[in-house]
Design a protein around this motif. Structure first.
Motif, PDB file in Angstrom:
ATOM      1  N   ASP A 224      96.294  -3.524  44.927  1.00 35.03           N
ATOM      2  CA  ASP A 224      96.418  -3.649  43.472  1.00 35.03           C
ATOM      3  C   ASP A 224      95.349  -4.585  42.912  1.00 35.03           C
ATOM      4  OD1 ASP A 224      97.943  -3.390  40.882  1.00 35.03           O
ATOM      5  OD2 ASP A 224      98.143  -5.555  41.231  1.00 35.03           O
TER       6      ASP A 224
ATOM      7  N   TYR B  38      87.662  -2.037  39.153  1.00 34.56           N
ATOM      8  CA  TYR B  38      87.629  -1.360  37.852  1.00 34.56           C
ATOM      9  C   TYR B  38      86.919  -2.224  36.814  1.00 34.56           C
ATOM     10  CZ  TYR B  38      89.233   0.877  33.577  1.00 34.56           C
ATOM     11  OH  TYR B  38      89.275   1.489  32.354  1.00 34.56           O
TER      12      TYR B  38
ATOM     13  N   ASN C 128      91.740  -3.085  43.396  1.00 28.93           N
ATOM     14  CA  ASN C 128      91.467  -2.000  42.446  1.00 28.93           C
ATOM     15  C   ASN C 128      91.207  -2.531  41.046  1.00 28.93           C
ATOM     16  OD1 ASN C 128      91.594   0.107  44.279  1.00 28.93           O
ATOM     17  ND2 ASN C 128      93.753   0.500  43.926  1.00 28.93           N
ATOM     18  N   GLU C 129      91.978  -3.513  40.620  1.00 27.88           N
ATOM     19  CA  GLU C 129      91.771  -4.100  39.290  1.00 27.88           C
ATOM     20  C   GLU C 129      90.414  -4.792  39.209  1.00 27.88           C
ATOM     21  OE1 GLU C 129      93.855  -7.282  36.258  1.00 27.88           O
ATOM     22  OE2 GLU C 129      95.096  -6.319  37.786  1.00 27.88           O
TER      23      GLU C 129
END
Length: 90
Positions: free
Chosen positions: A59, A66, A62-63
């Motif tokens: 999590d 991004y 990925n954040e």
């Protein structure tokens, strides 16, 4: 397509710096896997020091990825779909 592959690799790998549950040996690697329909397909490989934190690590990674890609002006591709409806009169 049109994105600098080395820049993507650097940006993505830098996102993992300082994450406490990601191992440093071997170091994280970002690999260019192939050519997609609308993308250059990349794979991120890294080792977890604490596998029980897998979901939280993914999590956070990925954040970070991004946000870093957005900051670098690198677009994340998405499939484009055109839909044609037959038999309708204007």
């Amino acid at each position: 397509y049109g994105t600098d592959v080395e820049q993507v690799k650097q940006v993505v790998c830098a996102c993992l710096d300082g994450m406490p549950h990601i191992g440093s040996a071997p170091p994280p690697r970002c690999l260019f896997q192939g050519f997609g329909a609308s993308s250059l397909d990349m794979e991120l490989v890294f080792w977890l020091n604490a596998p029980n934190h897998r979901e939280a690590v993914i999590d956070e990674a990925n954040e970070r990825i991004y946000n870093a890609l957005n900051q670098a002006g690198i677009e994340i591709p998405f499939n484009k779909l055109d839909v044609y409806v037959k038999g309708q009169q204007p």
